[in-house]
Design an enzyme around this catalytic site. Structure first.
Site, PDB file in Angstrom:
ATOM      1  N   LYS A 236       0.664  -1.097   0.043  1.00 26.35           N
ATOM      2  CA  LYS A 236       0.025   0.020  -0.109  1.00 26.35           C
ATOM      3  C   LYS A 236       0.810   1.243  -0.149  1.00 26.35           C
ATOM      4  O   LYS A 236       0.432   1.995  -0.615  1.00 26.35           O
ATOM      5  CB  LYS A 236      -1.185   0.078   1.110  1.00 26.35           C
TER       6      LYS A 236
ATOM      7  N   LYS B 109      -3.724 -11.792  -8.655  1.00 24.19           N
ATOM      8  CA  LYS B 109      -4.954 -11.740  -7.834  1.00 24.19           C
ATOM      9  C   LYS B 109      -6.130 -11.166  -8.351  1.00 24.19           C
ATOM     10  O   LYS B 109      -6.035  -9.791  -8.906  1.00 24.19           O
ATOM     11  CB  LYS B 109      -4.591 -11.364  -6.528  1.00 24.19           C
TER      12      LYS B 109
ATOM     13  N   LYS C  65     -10.455  -5.715  -6.315  1.00 24.86           N
ATOM     14  CA  LYS C  65     -10.875  -4.424  -6.536  1.00 24.86           C
ATOM     15  C   LYS C  65      -9.960  -3.332  -6.908  1.00 24.86           C
ATOM     16  O   LYS C  65      -9.979  -2.725  -7.857  1.00 24.86           O
ATOM     17  CB  LYS C  65     -11.679  -3.882  -5.303  1.00 24.86           C
TER      18      LYS C  65
HETATM   19  P1  TYM Z   1     -10.937  -8.025   1.414  1.00 20.05           P
HETATM   20  O1  TYM Z   1     -12.067  -6.850   1.553  1.00 20.05           O
HETATM   21  O2  TYM Z   1      -9.786  -7.527   0.428  1.00 20.05           O
HETATM   22  O3  TYM Z   1     -11.383  -9.393   0.858  1.00 20.05           O
HETATM   23  C1  TYM Z   1     -12.427 -10.049   1.666  1.00 20.05           C
HETATM   24  C2  TYM Z   1     -12.245 -11.506   1.542  1.00 20.05           C
HETATM   25  O4  TYM Z   1     -11.994 -12.116   0.389  1.00 20.05           O
HETATM   26  C3  TYM Z   1     -10.961 -12.715   0.158  1.00 20.05           C
HETATM   27  N1  TYM Z   1     -10.332 -12.351  -1.380  1.00 20.05           N
HETATM   28  C4  TYM Z   1      -9.911 -13.537  -2.109  1.00 20.05           C
HETATM   29  N2  TYM Z   1      -9.772 -14.809  -1.816  1.00 20.05           N
HETATM   30  C5  TYM Z   1      -9.195 -15.440  -2.939  1.00 20.05           C
HETATM   31  N3  TYM Z   1      -9.068 -14.877  -4.160  1.00 20.05           N
HETATM   32  C6  TYM Z   1      -9.173 -13.453  -4.383  1.00 20.05           C
HETATM   33  N4  TYM Z   1      -8.759 -13.007  -5.425  1.00 20.05           N
HETATM   34  C7  TYM Z   1      -9.691 -12.628  -3.273  1.00 20.05           C
HETATM   35  N5  TYM Z   1      -9.810 -11.186  -2.972  1.00 20.05           N
HETATM   36  C8  TYM Z   1     -10.372 -11.296  -1.641  1.00 20.05           C
HETATM   37  C9  TYM Z   1      -9.771 -12.135   1.260  1.00 20.05           C
HETATM   38  O5  TYM Z   1      -8.988 -13.220   1.402  1.00 20.05           O
HETATM   39  C10 TYM Z   1     -10.914 -12.000   2.211  1.00 20.05           C
HETATM   40  O6  TYM Z   1     -11.188 -13.117   3.001  1.00 20.05           O
HETATM   41  N6  TYM Z   1      -8.403  -7.357   5.555  1.00 20.05           N
HETATM   42  C11 TYM Z   1      -9.765  -7.993   5.046  1.00 20.05           C
HETATM   43  C12 TYM Z   1     -10.724  -7.626   5.512  1.00 20.05           C
HETATM   44  C13 TYM Z   1     -11.018  -7.836   6.948  1.00 20.05           C
HETATM   45  C14 TYM Z   1     -11.089  -9.137   7.606  1.00 20.05           C
HETATM   46  C15 TYM Z   1     -11.387  -8.957   9.002  1.00 20.05           C
HETATM   47  C16 TYM Z   1     -11.107 -10.551   7.071  1.00 20.05           C
HETATM   48  C17 TYM Z   1     -10.945  -6.865   7.959  1.00 20.05           C
HETATM   49  N7  TYM Z   1     -11.165  -7.603   9.140  1.00 20.05           N
HETATM   50  C18 TYM Z   1     -11.401  -9.878   9.888  1.00 20.05           C
HETATM   51  C19 TYM Z   1     -11.574 -11.633   8.117  1.00 20.05           C
HETATM   52  C20 TYM Z   1     -11.604 -11.370   9.467  1.00 20.05           C
HETATM   53  C21 TYM Z   1      -9.684  -7.581   3.362  1.00 20.05           C
HETATM   54  O7  TYM Z   1      -8.989  -6.465   2.975  1.00 20.05           O
HETATM   55  O8  TYM Z   1     -10.258  -8.459   2.634  1.00 20.05           O
END
Ligand code: TYM
Length: 329
Positions: free
Chosen positions: A111, A194, A197
């Protein structure tokens, strides 16, 4: 019964990566566990979203979650900022998180490279907030994709450190809720890695069939394999990775054989892939369109979820305050 916490940032609609990384098999998951699903709107602040769009983004994720099949009667589904206890525990946990370890986190470094004009303290302590989301419900399991593996490892470290520092056995050390044998990474169709978004390469649950066909058609391919049983280049492997999660094993095997015999026709593979993605997303999309119109339902669901989450979170806060030595006069 185990406690499961799953979070998704409110930075846009849910895409196939979110769905297969974090929500796959959630019907089974929510039946067998005590589940908390939430929308991480505080986390989204690290990129300074326009206040005019914040609520809309939260609404989109809430709608997509529900349309994907989360049952608000069975699980708690809530908005992170509706649970102020999270912010309090985050502050307390920050006292036990160190600059060196936070600055070394891959997501922070990435980031910081992407937004050099906005390397705020929230970016640095992002893993502490994520750990807080999880441990505040004393969760044992967290369904995440491969990209969150390091954050989960840090969560365990923070939980362990708290327990050791205060000489208690209070927070569990949560592990990934695995849907298969390992954590999954859904790739983008642009050959860059990957699906995400910020990468701008997503197929959204909300996309209509025409959009999906268009996106899949545009996926990077080549002239085809030049020798039998050759190793696939990354961008072709990516198509197969998605095929494996949306199609049946015999379909995957059919195209694997075609590849191995140098008989593969990418046009056919793409048609199959698009149609199998559409089969997964279409019913969800229909529900999204329905639920989106129903503000009363969304209000009711988010209130109910916040209530359940606050009940669990406030119990933890009370106990943590006690462990740390806060006393009232
Ligand atoms: P975020 O919002 O980027 O993504 C949410 C969830 O989707 C999964 N994910 C993916 N899995 C496989 N392939 C991909 N291309 C892919 N893109 C996204 C992410 O692994 C995630 O499980 N930091 C986290 C949000 C968060 C969170 C938490 C998650 C905040 N607090 C507590 C679990 C528990 C995030 O940015 O996910």
């Amino acid at each position: 019964m185990e406690t499961v916490v799953s979070g998704i940032r409110s930075t846009g609609n849910l895409h196939l990566g979110n769905y297969f990384g974090a929500l796959r098999n959630f019907i089974k998951m929510q039946k067998e566990n005590n589940c908390f699903f939430f929308i991480a709107d505080l986390h989204s602040l690290t990129t300074h979203p326009d206040p005019k769009h914040l609520h809309e983004n939260v609404k989109n994720v809430l709608t997509d979650y529900l349309a994907a099949g989360i049952d608000p009667e069975e699980s708690a589904i809530f908005i992170q900022s509706d649970v102020p206890e999270v912010s309090e525990l985050y502050l307390l946990m920050n006292m036990h998180a160190y600059m060196g370890e936070l600055a070394k986190t891959s997501s922070f470094k990435e980031k910081a490279r992407k937004q050099p004009e906005n390397i705020n303290a929230g970016l640095l302590t992002y893993p502490v907030l994520m750990a807080t989301d999880i441990i505040i419900h004393k969760a044992n399991k967290v369904p995440v994709g491969k990209d969150q593996e390091q954050h989960l490892e840090m969560t365990r470290r923070f939980a362990r450190r708290f327990n050791n520092f205060y000489g208690v056995d209070y927070f569990p050390e949560p592990t990934a809720y695995n849907f298969g044998s390992e954590l999954i990474k859904i790739p983008g169709l642009d050959g860059t890695g990957k699906m995400g978004k910020s990468e701008g390469n997503c197929i959204y649950l909300m996309d209509d069939p025409k959009e999906i066909e268009k996106k899949v058609k545009k996926a990077l391919t080549d002239q085809g394999p030049e020798s039998m049983n050759s190793i696939k280049p990354d961008y072709i492997e990516n198509l197969f990775t998605i095929l494996k999660v949306v199609s049946t094993p015999d379909v995957v095997q059919f195209y694997e054989e075609k590849w191995n015999k140098c008989e593969i026709r990418y046009g056919d593979l793409k048609k199959q892939l698009a149609s199998d993605i559409i089969a997964v997303t279409s019913p969800i999309r229909e529900r999204i369109l329905e639920i989106k119109k129903d503000d009363d339902y969304l209000r009711k669901v988010s209130r109910m979820g916040a209530e359940k989450a606050r009940e669990s979170a406030s119990k933890t806060i009370k106990e943590v305050r006690d462990i740390m030595g806060f006393k009232s006069f």
